[in-house]
Design a protein around this motif. Structure first.
Motif, mmCIF file in Angstrom:
data_model
loop_
_atom_site.group_PDB
_atom_site.id
_atom_site.type_symbol
_atom_site.label_atom_id
_atom_site.label_comp_id
_atom_site.label_asym_id
_atom_site.label_seq_id
_atom_site.Cartn_x
_atom_site.Cartn_y
_atom_site.Cartn_z
ATOM 1 N N GLU A 55 0.840 -1.198 0.000
ATOM 2 C CA GLU A 55 0.000 0.000 0.000
ATOM 3 C C GLU A 55 0.871 1.241 0.000
ATOM 4 O O GLU A 55 1.949 1.261 0.594
ATOM 5 C CB GLU A 55 -0.941 -0.014 1.200
ATOM 6 C CG GLU A 55 -1.892 -1.205 1.199
ATOM 7 C CD GLU A 55 -2.934 -1.147 2.317
ATOM 8 O OE1 GLU A 55 -3.021 -0.103 3.004
ATOM 9 O OE2 GLU A 55 -3.656 -2.156 2.496
ATOM 10 N N ARG A 56 0.408 2.289 -0.684
ATOM 11 C CA ARG A 56 1.115 3.560 -0.746
ATOM 12 C C ARG A 56 0.316 4.621 0.009
ATOM 13 O O ARG A 56 -0.894 4.752 -0.176
ATOM 14 C CB ARG A 56 1.301 4.005 -2.203
ATOM 15 C CG ARG A 56 2.145 3.050 -3.031
ATOM 16 C CD ARG A 56 3.605 3.119 -2.638
ATOM 17 N NE ARG A 56 4.428 2.280 -3.501
ATOM 18 C CZ ARG A 56 4.809 1.044 -3.222
ATOM 19 N NH1 ARG A 56 4.427 0.494 -2.059
ATOM 20 N NH2 ARG A 56 5.561 0.350 -4.060
ATOM 21 N N ASP B 77 -7.843 12.987 -11.947
ATOM 22 C CA ASP B 77 -6.921 13.671 -12.851
ATOM 23 C C ASP B 77 -5.595 12.920 -12.879
ATOM 24 O O ASP B 77 -4.908 12.811 -11.868
ATOM 25 C CB ASP B 77 -6.713 15.114 -12.376
ATOM 26 C CG ASP B 77 -5.925 15.952 -13.370
ATOM 27 O OD1 ASP B 77 -5.346 15.378 -14.312
ATOM 28 O OD2 ASP B 77 -5.887 17.182 -13.193
ATOM 29 N N LEU B 78 -5.242 12.403 -14.060
ATOM 30 C CA LEU B 78 -3.996 11.658 -14.209
ATOM 31 C C LEU B 78 -2.927 12.475 -14.918
ATOM 32 O O LEU B 78 -2.013 11.934 -15.541
ATOM 33 C CB LEU B 78 -4.254 10.353 -14.971
ATOM 34 C CG LEU B 78 -5.155 9.340 -14.258
ATOM 35 C CD1 LEU B 78 -5.312 8.092 -15.085
ATOM 36 C CD2 LEU B 78 -4.628 9.008 -12.871
ATOM 37 N N THR C 209 -3.548 15.156 -7.450
ATOM 38 C CA THR C 209 -3.040 14.923 -8.805
ATOM 39 C C THR C 209 -1.520 14.791 -8.798
ATOM 40 O O THR C 209 -0.964 13.870 -9.398
ATOM 41 C CB THR C 209 -3.466 16.061 -9.744
ATOM 42 O OG1 THR C 209 -4.896 16.118 -9.792
ATOM 43 C CG2 THR C 209 -2.916 15.847 -11.138
ATOM 44 N N ALA C 210 -0.847 15.699 -8.107
ATOM 45 C CA ALA C 210 0.616 15.662 -8.063
ATOM 46 C C ALA C 210 1.106 14.407 -7.332
ATOM 47 O O ALA C 210 2.087 13.769 -7.753
ATOM 48 C CB ALA C 210 1.150 16.907 -7.387
ATOM 49 N N ALA D 105 3.258 11.292 -9.026
ATOM 50 C CA ALA D 105 4.543 10.847 -8.499
ATOM 51 C C ALA D 105 4.545 9.341 -8.239
ATOM 52 O O ALA D 105 5.555 8.663 -8.465
ATOM 53 C CB ALA D 105 4.871 11.607 -7.214
ATOM 54 N N LEU D 106 3.412 8.813 -7.765
ATOM 55 C CA LEU D 106 3.321 7.378 -7.521
ATOM 56 C C LEU D 106 3.362 6.577 -8.819
ATOM 57 O O LEU D 106 3.970 5.502 -8.885
ATOM 58 C CB LEU D 106 2.031 7.055 -6.759
ATOM 59 C CG LEU D 106 1.954 7.476 -5.302
ATOM 60 C CD1 LEU D 106 0.556 7.218 -4.754
ATOM 61 C CD2 LEU D 106 2.993 6.734 -4.463
ATOM 62 N N LEU D 107 2.719 7.111 -9.862
ATOM 63 C CA LEU D 107 2.594 6.370 -11.114
ATOM 64 C C LEU D 107 3.801 6.529 -12.022
ATOM 65 O O LEU D 107 4.054 5.670 -12.878
ATOM 66 C CB LEU D 107 1.339 6.832 -11.873
ATOM 67 C CG LEU D 107 -0.007 6.555 -11.198
ATOM 68 C CD1 LEU D 107 -1.124 7.203 -11.997
ATOM 69 C CD2 LEU D 107 -0.246 5.054 -11.064
ATOM 70 N N ASP D 108 4.535 7.588 -11.867
ATOM 71 C CA ASP D 108 5.644 7.896 -12.774
ATOM 72 C C ASP D 108 6.699 6.790 -12.739
ATOM 73 O O ASP D 108 7.375 6.585 -11.729
ATOM 74 C CB ASP D 108 6.279 9.236 -12.410
ATOM 75 C CG ASP D 108 7.307 9.684 -13.428
ATOM 76 O OD1 ASP D 108 7.155 9.349 -14.614
ATOM 77 O OD2 ASP D 108 8.274 10.370 -13.033
ATOM 78 N N GLY D 109 6.807 6.072 -13.840
ATOM 79 C CA GLY D 109 7.795 5.007 -13.950
ATOM 80 C C GLY D 109 7.482 3.757 -13.154
ATOM 81 O O GLY D 109 8.332 2.863 -13.070
#
Length: 347
Positions: free
Chosen positions: A17-18, A146-147, A27-28, A32-36
């Motif tokens: 879990e995050r 918002d992604l 959104t930010a 950050a969680l999804l980036d890469g």
């Protein structure tokens, strides 16, 4: 069988879990969680403020009314199991689908669910991958995530108690539980040999699925499934929770409540004008798989040279202006290649 304490899940690790700051910029933080990200994770309460979630917490009837109020006047595609169906949307003994597919207005479909509930004879009813923008007016705007710069396909999944066999998808996926309960069980991409995959061209929903019954796995028939379980991760999502499923991760999905709603977002890391890898696999089965072994070895070396390794020396001896599709693809060169393939495949 869709109980939260089914024995198989005692042997599967929980999904990580995050944490996120609910008072901060969602959104930010999500970006950050999804980036890469290449590993799955759960975010609790990510969409807890959605009106859809609030309606679902009131009752199944209230959330159905909320959806009907936003539904466009057009037929919805629905999958329906016969009486006594156990919720597993799968094959029958003849390897045909064990459910029928029809169309109807959303209010009528929900009316059938409510009638079955009142009579104490629940039926398997499932509306899968419904385009929110095309089938609802204002629903996605009122219940939006918002992604950032991602341009996702937004879909809603609605149904009674269901079990969807393990499968994978090419896009990344963020799935949000809006009503009911959803259990996700995920496997890394390399676990496909241990999931005992079924036919490629005869599937319940367009993606190859695992033939293992997660409610009662038969380790005599499917012994390598024990290895898959050792690599698996699982979580039950409450209303408002979300799970990130990276590209090509296998996922088994269960609707655990009598009525369940999921909203998901699919997006690609690669440009939309590139082709679908599954199409290449299908074409390779058609053109290469049944060749003599010596011929297949030659084609394997060519695929390594042009596709999988694709070193700089593949095209450096060709004038840069003449490299065509051996150069990095552009929308224009991809379009020319697609047109060429269509011409050759239509012969």
């Amino acid at each position: 069988m869709a109980e939260r304490d089914a024995p198989i899940y005692d042997r599967i690790a929980p999904l990580p879990e995050r944490d996120w700051d609910r008072g901060g910029d969602r959104t930010a933080q999500l970006d950050a969680l999804l980036d890469g990200a290449r590993q799955p994770f759960v975010v609790r309460g990510l969409v807890a403020d959605w009106p859809l979630v609030a309606a679902g917490k009131q009752s199944a009837g209230e959330v159905r009314r909320y959806l009907v109020d936003h539904a466009r006047d057009r037929p919805f595609t629905v999958s329906i199991g016969p009486p006594g169906h156990d919720g597993r949307l799968f094959y029958d003994a003849a390897m045909e689908m064990n459910f029928r597919t029809g169309k109807g207005k959303l209010a009528d479909i929900f009316g059938g669910i409510e009638q079955a509930e009142q009579q104490g004879t629940p039926r398997t009813v499932y509306l899968g991958s419904v385009d929110m923008k095309a089938y609802f007016e204002g629903l996605r705007e009122a219940n939006h995530l918002d992604l950032g710069t991602r341009e996702p396909l937004e879909s809603i999944w609605i149904g009674t108690r269901t079990r969807i066999a393990a499968h994978n998808d090419f896009p990344d996926n963020l799935a949000c539980c809006a009503a009911g309960l959803r259990r996700f069980t995920l496997f890394p991409p390399d676990q496909f040999p241990n999931l005992y995959l079924g036919p490629i061209d005869n599937t319940p929903a367009g993606r190859v699925i695992s033939m293992v019954d997660f409610a009662a796995p038969d380790l005599v028939v499917h012994p390598r499934f024990a290895e898959a379980m050792a690599a698996a991760q699982t979580a039950v999502l409450e209303p408002g929770d979300a799970v990130f499923i990276p590209s090509m991760w296998w996922h088994h999905v269960e609707g655990l409540a009598d009525f369940n709603i999921l909203v998901n977002y699919w997006w690609r890391r690669t440009p939309a004008w590139l082709g679908q890898p599954q199409d290449a696999l299908n074409h390779a089965i058609l053109a290469i798989r049944d060749l003599p072994d010596a011929d297949k070895a030659i084609w394997r070396a060519l695929f390594d040279h042009y596709v999988f390794e694709n070193d700089a020396d593949v095209a450096e001896h060709i004038p840069e202006s003449a490299r065509s599709i051996l150069a990095p693809l552009t929308p224009e060169s991809a379009g020319r290649l697609r047109a060429f393939l269509l011409r050759t495949l239509s012969r």
